[in-house]
Design an enzyme around this catalytic site. Structure first.
Site, mmCIF file in Angstrom:
data_model
loop_
_atom_site.group_PDB
_atom_site.id
_atom_site.type_symbol
_atom_site.label_atom_id
_atom_site.label_comp_id
_atom_site.label_asym_id
_atom_site.label_seq_id
_atom_site.Cartn_x
_atom_site.Cartn_y
_atom_site.Cartn_z
ATOM 1 N N THR A 29 35.684 12.498 -57.460
ATOM 2 C CA THR A 29 35.583 11.244 -56.712
ATOM 3 C C THR A 29 34.162 10.931 -56.267
ATOM 4 O O THR A 29 33.746 9.770 -56.261
ATOM 5 C CB THR A 29 36.508 11.302 -55.473
ATOM 6 O OG1 THR A 29 37.856 11.497 -55.908
ATOM 7 C CG2 THR A 29 36.431 10.012 -54.669
ATOM 8 N N GLN A 295 52.550 33.355 -48.578
ATOM 9 C CA GLN A 295 52.611 31.903 -48.666
ATOM 10 C C GLN A 295 51.939 31.242 -47.462
ATOM 11 O O GLN A 295 51.599 30.057 -47.521
ATOM 12 C CB GLN A 295 54.069 31.444 -48.735
ATOM 13 C CG GLN A 295 54.818 31.880 -49.977
ATOM 14 C CD GLN A 295 56.264 31.403 -49.988
ATOM 15 O OE1 GLN A 295 56.647 30.543 -49.205
ATOM 16 N NE2 GLN A 295 57.073 31.976 -50.865
#
Length: 359
Positions: A29, A295
């Site tokens: 970007t 996680q």
């Protein structure tokens, strides 16, 4: 922030006036501009970066730029892109004081982690940065990210050595060790976090460096080793309630899989169902390398706390401590590429190679 932070005031480039830096644009970007005709985002000629960010002239550094051809959307980044980056840095290493890699945010943490392992013994900074908004937009975060990354890449200590000779990610006023980062937000300027390690530097009115955390080479005169042999036969198994035996078997025991990263619950726990443990044992018997990472965004794996974790350890699963999934993947790619013997890989996984684990 810890008390051992030190200040590096902006001094109009006096100490680093002759610093030479290389900007490497891979895509993303930050290098886009809005087409006034159709309002779509399109890449611009990145050789004109000094025109797009005139503030860089105030540093009086020599800043060269090179672009990937073609440029790559970060979602399309592959290990071959990391090899290309490492090869380019190796080729240009003696000619520059630091390197800034402009990269899309989606896979920036993967790329920064990979380069951290591929470039051993760095004496110069390699800083990844990018933006959430294109650099030509009025509210872009790209200019500040790029300007501060350039200043940090050029910074030297009182001995004339690079202030931060590591692979880093700079984003939203924070300089973070690359292999400790994870992208956590898709639509906020603070896109990256490093939950298990404080930032190496913070940019406010002054740039404050956390010198106690920065890794420095044992020999500043020794050229780094550029390790580009990668073996990508790695899979990721993310555990969840209701996961089926067939899914677990396909991932753990896959014919083309040499290693599996198991994303477990909490501090390294998994279901203790007999079918799951039996599949873990079966994969271990097949000489699969099984690495346990949590996680959770923060915290560490410890398979000695709970019974479920101990079962995994006894079945042959290796502790990943507090490394990120991105870092675990990059570390395995490198180690598998360097060692044919899985026993050697297992031994190296337990070691803190580039500051990727707190051990």
């Amino acid at each position: 922030m810890t008390d051992n932070m030190t200040c590096n005031e902006r001094r109009d480039g006096m100490q680093d006036r002759k610093a030479s830096l290389l900007l490497i644009y891979t895509g993303g970007t930050i290098g886009m501009k809005q087409d006034p005709a159709d309002l779509t985002l399109k890449p611009f000629n990145f050789e004109q970066i000094l025109m797009e960010v005139p503030e860089l002239h105030k540093f009086a550094y020599r800043i060269d730029s090179v672009s990937f051809d073609p440029i790559i959307d970060s979602s399309d980044i592959e290990p071959s892109s990391w090899q290309e980056l490492a090869g380019l840095i190796e080729e240009k290493y003696d000619g520059y004081d630091g390197f800034i890699i402009l990269h899309g945010t989606d896979t920036m943490s993967y790329s920064a982690s990979a380069l951290s392992f591929m470039l051993e013994g760095l004496t110069k900074p390699v800083i990844f940065t990018g933006s959430q908004l294109p650099i030509g937009m009025p509210r872009t975060d790209g200019k500040e990210n790029l300007i501060s990354a350039v200043e940090i890449a050029a910074a030297k200590d009182s001995s004339g050595h690079a202030r931060v000779p590591e692979v880093c990610v700079y984003f939203d006023n924070m300089l973070m060790r690359g292999n400790r980062t994870t992208k956590v937000n898709a639509d906020n300027f603070r896109a990256f976090r490093s939950e298990n390690l404080p930032p190496l530097a913070e940019a406010g009115i002054y740039i404050k460096y956390n010198d106690a955390l920065i890794i420095r080479p044992s020999d500043w005169n020794r050229r780094p080793l550029f390790r580009t042999a990668l073996d990508t036969r790695v899979s990721i198994l993310k555990l969840h309630p209701g996961i089926t035996p067939q899914v677990v078997r396909d991932i753990l025991c896959g014919k083309e899989t040499r290693a599996v990263i198991i994303e477990t619950y909490g501090s390294g726990n998994a279901t203790s169902r007999p079918w799951f443990i039996n599949l873990i044992r079966e994969a271990s018997a097949m000489d699969k390398i099984l690495l346990n990472v949590t996680q959770c965004l923060a915290g560490s794996v410890n398979m000695d706390i709970y019974a479920n974790g101990k079962i995994l350890k006894e079945a042959g699963v290796i502790c990943g401590y507090d490394c990120t999934t991105e870092s675990a993947l990059a570390k395995l790619f490198l180690l598998l590429g360097e060692y044919e013997d899985n026993r050697e890989v297992r031994l190296m996984l337990e070691k803190n190679m580039r500051g990727e684990i707190s051990k």
